[in-house]
Design a protein around this motif. Structure first.
Motif, mmCIF file in Angstrom:
data_model
loop_
_atom_site.group_PDB
_atom_site.id
_atom_site.type_symbol
_atom_site.label_atom_id
_atom_site.label_comp_id
_atom_site.label_asym_id
_atom_site.label_seq_id
_atom_site.Cartn_x
_atom_site.Cartn_y
_atom_site.Cartn_z
ATOM 1 N N CYS A 29 -12.304 8.327 2.252
ATOM 2 C CA CYS A 29 -11.033 8.027 2.717
ATOM 3 C C CYS A 29 -10.720 6.646 2.858
ATOM 4 C CB CYS A 29 -10.775 8.459 4.219
ATOM 5 S SG CYS A 29 -11.478 7.926 5.628
ATOM 6 N N SER A 30 -11.879 5.711 3.099
ATOM 7 C CA SER A 30 -11.752 4.335 2.836
ATOM 8 C C SER A 30 -11.294 3.681 1.404
ATOM 9 C CB SER A 30 -12.984 3.653 3.214
ATOM 10 O OG SER A 30 -14.271 3.815 2.594
ATOM 11 N N ALA A 31 -11.611 4.648 0.442
ATOM 12 C CA ALA A 31 -11.241 4.319 -0.777
ATOM 13 C C ALA A 31 -9.765 4.241 -1.131
ATOM 14 C CB ALA A 31 -12.075 5.172 -1.828
ATOM 15 N N TYR A 32 -8.845 4.757 -0.515
ATOM 16 C CA TYR A 32 -7.500 5.151 -0.806
ATOM 17 C C TYR A 32 -6.768 3.798 -0.236
ATOM 18 C CZ TYR A 32 -8.888 9.787 -1.743
ATOM 19 O OH TYR A 32 -9.293 10.886 -2.150
ATOM 20 N N GLU A 33 -5.961 3.185 -1.050
ATOM 21 C CA GLU A 33 -5.032 2.040 -0.302
ATOM 22 C C GLU A 33 -3.724 2.755 0.061
ATOM 23 O OE1 GLU A 33 -7.988 -0.749 -1.744
ATOM 24 O OE2 GLU A 33 -5.929 -0.972 -0.844
ATOM 25 N N ASP A 34 -3.041 1.910 0.462
ATOM 26 C CA ASP A 34 -1.504 2.379 1.300
ATOM 27 C C ASP A 34 -0.667 3.134 0.178
ATOM 28 O OD1 ASP A 34 -0.792 -0.479 3.488
ATOM 29 O OD2 ASP A 34 -2.718 0.726 2.945
ATOM 30 N N HIS A 35 -0.691 2.590 -0.978
ATOM 31 C CA HIS A 35 0.200 2.900 -2.060
ATOM 32 C C HIS A 35 -0.274 4.533 -2.567
ATOM 33 C CE1 HIS A 35 -2.311 0.729 -4.440
ATOM 34 N NE2 HIS A 35 -2.671 1.511 -5.105
ATOM 35 N N ASP A 36 -1.512 4.891 -2.244
ATOM 36 C CA ASP A 36 -2.089 6.366 -2.517
ATOM 37 C C ASP A 36 -1.588 7.198 -1.860
ATOM 38 O OD1 ASP A 36 -5.244 4.460 -3.112
ATOM 39 O OD2 ASP A 36 -3.554 5.187 -4.617
ATOM 40 N N TYR A 37 -0.958 6.853 -0.393
ATOM 41 C CA TYR A 37 -0.424 7.973 0.446
ATOM 42 C C TYR A 37 0.668 8.583 -0.262
ATOM 43 C CZ TYR A 37 -4.534 7.378 3.437
ATOM 44 O OH TYR A 37 -5.892 7.104 3.890
ATOM 45 N N ASN A 38 1.128 9.853 0.083
ATOM 46 C CA ASN A 38 2.214 10.344 -0.485
ATOM 47 C C ASN A 38 3.362 10.562 0.498
ATOM 48 O OD1 ASN A 38 -0.172 12.259 -1.997
ATOM 49 N ND2 ASN A 38 1.117 11.160 -3.246
ATOM 50 N N PHE A 39 2.793 11.155 1.717
ATOM 51 C CA PHE A 39 3.818 11.154 3.005
ATOM 52 C C PHE A 39 3.643 10.340 4.010
ATOM 53 C CE2 PHE A 39 4.470 14.820 0.491
ATOM 54 C CZ PHE A 39 3.331 15.453 0.113
ATOM 55 N N TRP A 40 4.627 9.714 4.630
ATOM 56 C CA TRP A 40 4.628 8.797 5.728
ATOM 57 C C TRP A 40 5.525 9.284 6.831
ATOM 58 C CZ3 TRP A 40 1.746 4.290 6.090
ATOM 59 C CH2 TRP A 40 0.874 3.811 4.867
ATOM 60 N N GLY A 41 4.894 9.167 8.079
ATOM 61 C CA GLY A 41 5.714 9.329 9.118
ATOM 62 C C GLY A 41 6.872 8.171 9.502
ATOM 63 N N GLN A 42 7.444 8.630 10.536
ATOM 64 C CA GLN A 42 8.510 7.439 11.043
ATOM 65 C C GLN A 42 7.873 6.428 11.981
ATOM 66 O OE1 GLN A 42 11.938 7.336 9.730
ATOM 67 N NE2 GLN A 42 10.814 8.925 8.377
ATOM 68 N N GLY A 43 6.846 6.616 12.541
ATOM 69 C CA GLY A 43 6.085 5.780 13.140
ATOM 70 C C GLY A 43 6.475 5.787 14.832
ATOM 71 N N THR A 44 5.681 5.463 15.542
ATOM 72 C CA THR A 44 5.508 5.595 17.039
ATOM 73 C C THR A 44 5.175 3.969 17.528
ATOM 74 O OG1 THR A 44 5.073 6.802 19.039
ATOM 75 C CG2 THR A 44 3.315 6.465 17.182
ATOM 76 N N GLN A 45 5.932 3.457 18.596
ATOM 77 C CA GLN A 45 5.666 2.289 19.061
ATOM 78 C C GLN A 45 4.599 2.114 20.324
ATOM 79 O OE1 GLN A 45 7.110 -0.949 18.294
ATOM 80 N NE2 GLN A 45 5.464 -1.636 19.879
ATOM 81 N N VAL A 46 3.474 1.543 19.976
ATOM 82 C CA VAL A 46 2.502 1.360 21.093
ATOM 83 C C VAL A 46 2.548 -0.170 21.495
ATOM 84 C CG1 VAL A 46 0.047 1.215 21.570
ATOM 85 C CG2 VAL A 46 0.864 3.153 20.104
ATOM 86 N N THR A 47 2.885 -0.287 22.751
ATOM 87 C CA THR A 47 2.982 -1.642 23.306
ATOM 88 C C THR A 47 1.904 -1.790 24.577
ATOM 89 O OG1 THR A 47 5.347 -1.788 23.051
ATOM 90 C CG2 THR A 47 4.370 -3.287 24.549
ATOM 91 N N VAL A 48 1.137 -2.721 24.365
ATOM 92 C CA VAL A 48 -0.117 -3.084 25.284
ATOM 93 C C VAL A 48 0.412 -4.154 25.990
ATOM 94 C CG1 VAL A 48 -2.450 -3.293 25.744
ATOM 95 C CG2 VAL A 48 -1.761 -2.043 23.808
ATOM 96 N N SER A 49 0.796 -4.073 27.416
ATOM 97 C CA SER A 49 1.087 -5.210 28.078
ATOM 98 C C SER A 49 1.018 -4.770 29.469
ATOM 99 C CB SER A 49 2.712 -5.510 27.681
ATOM 100 O OG SER A 49 3.036 -6.661 28.579
ATOM 101 N N SER A 50 0.940 -6.169 30.186
ATOM 102 C CA SER A 50 0.789 -5.932 31.752
ATOM 103 C C SER A 50 2.143 -6.144 32.477
ATOM 104 C CB SER A 50 -0.253 -6.714 32.492
ATOM 105 O OG SER A 50 -0.284 -8.198 32.026
#
Length: 129
Positions: free
Chosen positions: A108-129
């Motif tokens: 799986c490490s052989a694939y670059e970003d542009h090799d992926y066909n389907f992408w999700g919309q994303g989810t925000q992760v915030t690490v803060s005190s």
């Protein structure tokens, strides 16, 4: 329609944990490579982790998360998880999952970003005190 959708993001204190989910629909995860990526505004997208079906389970992690994040799959639920522990403020980003059909003998490490066909919309992760 083939798609992936992320969930599980949120606000967490440094040192805390979160589990992100990547649910697939319209295709079976078992024969696909799944990658987790993250992006901060103004910076390049970074591949955090990936998982593949070859060699009884192939995974890879960015050095920045190695030992803290764990990727896994639940084929029955058609979902990939990213368990994130010991979170740091620098882990703050929008996290995306992406999928592509796996190719025999390709880690799986052989694939670059542009090799992926389907992408999700994303989810925000915030690490803060």
């Amino acid at each position: 329609q083939m798609q992936v959708a992320e969930s599980g993001g949120g606000l967490v204190q440094p040192g805390g944990s979160l589990r992100l989910s990547c649910a697939a629909s319209g295709f079976t995860l078992e024969y696909y490579v799944i990658g987790w990526f993250r992006q901060v505004p103004g910076k390049e997208r970074e591949r955090v982790s990936c998982i593949n079906d070859i060699n009884d389970g192939d995974t890879d992690y960015a050095n920045s998360v190695k030992g803290r994040f764990t990727i896994s799959r639940d084929i029955a639920k058609n979902t990939v998880y990213l368990q994130m522990s010991s979170l740091k403020p620098e882990d703050t980003a929008v996290y995306y999952c992406a999928a592509r059909p796996q190719i025999r003998d390709y880690y799986c490490s052989a694939y670059e970003d542009h090799d992926y066909n389907f992408w999700g919309q994303g989810t925000q992760v915030t690490v803060s005190s």
